[in-house]
Design an enzyme around this catalytic site. Sequence first.
Site, PDB file in Angstrom:
ATOM      1  CG  ASN A 151     -14.545   3.398  -7.181  1.00  0.00           C
ATOM      2  OD1 ASN A 151     -14.231   2.295  -6.748  1.00  0.00           O
ATOM      3  ND2 ASN A 151     -14.866   3.588  -8.453  1.00  0.00           N
ATOM      4  CE  LYS A 194      -4.437   0.931   0.175  1.00  0.00           C
ATOM      5  NZ  LYS A 194      -5.571   0.088  -0.272  1.00  0.00           N
ATOM      6  CG  ASP A 218      -7.311   3.092  -0.894  1.00  0.00           C
ATOM      7  OD1 ASP A 218      -7.784   1.944  -0.865  1.00  0.00           O
ATOM      8  OD2 ASP A 218      -7.356   3.839   0.096  1.00  0.00           O
ATOM      9  CB  SER A 238      -6.250  -4.654  -9.838  1.00  0.00           C
ATOM     10  OG  SER A 238      -6.666  -3.344  -9.547  1.00  0.00           O
TER      11      SER A 238
END
Length: 445
Positions: free
Chosen positions: A241, A127, A167, A377
């Site tokens: 989103n 991340k 994100d 993804s």
Amino acid sequence: MNKYIEEVLEKLGKENADQPEFLQAAKEVLESLEPIITKNEEKYRSQKLLEKLTVPNEIHMFDVSWLDDKGVEHVNKGYRVQFNNAVGVYKGGLRLHPTVNLSVLKFLGFEQCFKNALTGLPMGGAKGGSDFDPKGKSDNEVRNFCIAFTDKLYPFVGVGKDVPAGDIGTGAREIRFIGEEYLKKTGSLGGAFTGKPLDMGGSLVRTEATGYGLVYFTEEMLKKHGKDFKDKTVVVTGSGNVAIYAAEKAAQLGAIVVGCCDSTGWIYDEKGLDLAVLKDLKEVKRARLSEYPLAAGRGIYHEGKGIWNIKCDIYLPCATQNELDLEGAKTLVANGCFAVCEGANMPTTLEATKYLQEHGVYFAPGKASNAGGVSCSYLEMEQNAANESWSFEKTDARLKEIMVGIFHNLDEAAKDVGMEDNYVVGANIAGFKIIVDAMEQKGLL
Ligand code: NDP
Ligand code: 2IT
């Protein structure tokens, strides 16, 4: 509590005293692994397994200096936490939000390892992001930041190494700016990032994937308990989103999505949210949710955090970590809510999770139920590698298949340790097994 787990948590607590989110994530995972750790304690202890699992492989930190529209220079902190790549290349999003710090990114990277393993696809966990706040910035300022961020990030990422995505605060606009700069720096883009706009090699369904995937997972979980979405009232939290596409898929399955929120207030719309209006406000105009009632001609806007007071059947928390606390959980139970499935990462506190589970609420942890984003993804990476572009239908069908598979894997894992319907335990154990197998095979233990 198992002694080995206790010792590792105590040591982590001392070494990371200033990282509450990371400690929370580690505690949830390690404590729920108790049945499997106890069974193999000696072996895992001698392998230093839990120590290896809870320390990131590498942390990259850098300053990001960019110019605003007045020519004034600003400096933000940038990060990439590469947690574990035993299962596959590092994979995970980039968060742009003022609350980003090492604690938040370590918790997200740690969770991502388990999530990615659960998908059954070869992806490790990472991340990254920055404390830069895209809110209120012009496109040009966001571009300036993304260029400067990428100039520091690019040596650490790439195909076969580490593949970042979006994100909070990072959508297709930001991935475009980052991808363009990455291409300039390295000469090729390919599948180095996911969540790309379609004209840069993005995949259909990636925009919808986390929200749709959450609803596919929830649908499968409800099916096990003889329930479905039809005519149920649903609240999504957030209005970004994940929230928008969770609301869309739930509505397609016959639910009435009566509420959503942002960080300043919440909407109650008894008739069901007008999603075309919501998308226009949030995705096109980047406006605040307070504008919804006027734009939709219905619904009521309330300032503050009261979204948990809406009486409904199913809550899908899709905003941010620790948004649902014990008080909120008590309100949900008192109002007859029967399922809480996390679209966000760790949106429910440990106390709230325990309370919901003890009161018979079906609870799905984000690392399983929000895995649709990263799964799609992976499908984007597959398409890039094969130079293909799949149809919406094909990609959506693959996504659904993956989410249904994840549910059954963790359902089985929970049953195996005699804790049927505890999906937190199921997810952590199922993910753990895959990571440990991969670490063993690679000689890392
Ligand atoms: P977005 O930036 O698109 O939206 C975030 C939403 O959450 C916004 O509506 C934002 O409101 C709201 N929000 C943020 N902080 C708070 C707060 N403290 N209280 C109430 N609302 C808040 O992000 P995403 O939808 O992409 O991400 C949402 C969550 O889902 C995150 O936890 C993320 O890690 C997780 N996730 C995302 C995936 C993806 O593919 N995008 C995949 C898997 C998980 P405001 O506009 O006021 O800030
Ligand atoms: O939390 C997550 O799973 C994401 N933000 C998506 C990660 C990805 O690589 O698509």
